[in-house]
Scaffold this active site. Structure first.
Site: not given
Length: 183
Positions: A50, A98-99, A45, A144, A140-141
């Site tokens: 991000q 997470c990235l 995701g 953000h 999660h996304e």
């Protein structure tokens, strides 16, 4: 085009993102770039904040998890102007990464199911219920878009233990196999 992933400490990750309209400049190109960036970074995701854009857009592809979660086979979606309208009271624990927070994974409690309203890449409206791992990835996304990171949801003790690792990320003291951007 692969974009750099903004990491912990970048102000854009803490802003509440804004809805967009169908005439958002180069939207299709942005969506394609986000998928390419996500795949290059081995993510499942990726939210627009991000990649440095404070807009309500995220992409996801559950296929990498389909072996253990068959319901994610072919589950590739674009969420624009998303708003969660219902959350299950029952929460489950799951280990997340997470990235934007390289090399850190923690157990996070989230509602088991959600109902979300959004428009897709063609601005077709949807209201859908998701359960299990799909609901977790979406949440999660989605977080953000509201300036929330998964580390905000861990226990106070875990936050204390993570503090030095998170500070190291803000100073660029970490390794990642993908392109990143510091604050």
């Amino acid at each position: 085009m692969i974009k750099p992933v903004y990491v912990y400490g970048s102000p854009v990750l803490r802003r509440v993102a804004q809805d967009i309209t169908p005439d958002y400049p180069k939207l299709k190109e942005l969506i394609d770039d986000m998928f390419e960036t996500m795949y290059h970074s081995d993510g499942i995701g990726l939210a627009a904040p991000q990649v440095g854009l404070s807009i309500r857009l995220f992409v996801m592809d559950g296929n990498p998890l389909a072996e253990d979660n068959p319901e994610l086979e072919g589950f590739k979606k674009v969420f624009i102007n998303a708003h969660i309208v219902e959350k299950d009271e029952h929460e489950t624990l799951y280990n997340e990464g997470c990235l934007s927070i390289p090399n850190i994974r923690e157990d996070v409690e989230r509602p088991e199911s959600i109902v979300i309203r959004y428009v897709d890449e063609n601005f077709t409206p949807h209201e859908e219920r998701y359960d299990g791992v799909a609901a977790r990835i979406i949440q999660h996304e989605y977080d953000h878009l509201d300036g929330i990171l998964f580390t905000d949801k861990v226990s106070t003790i875990r936050k204390q233990l993570l503090k030095s690792k998170l500070n190291a990320i803000t100073k660029g003291k970490f390794s990642a196999s993908y392109k990143v951007k510091l604050a």
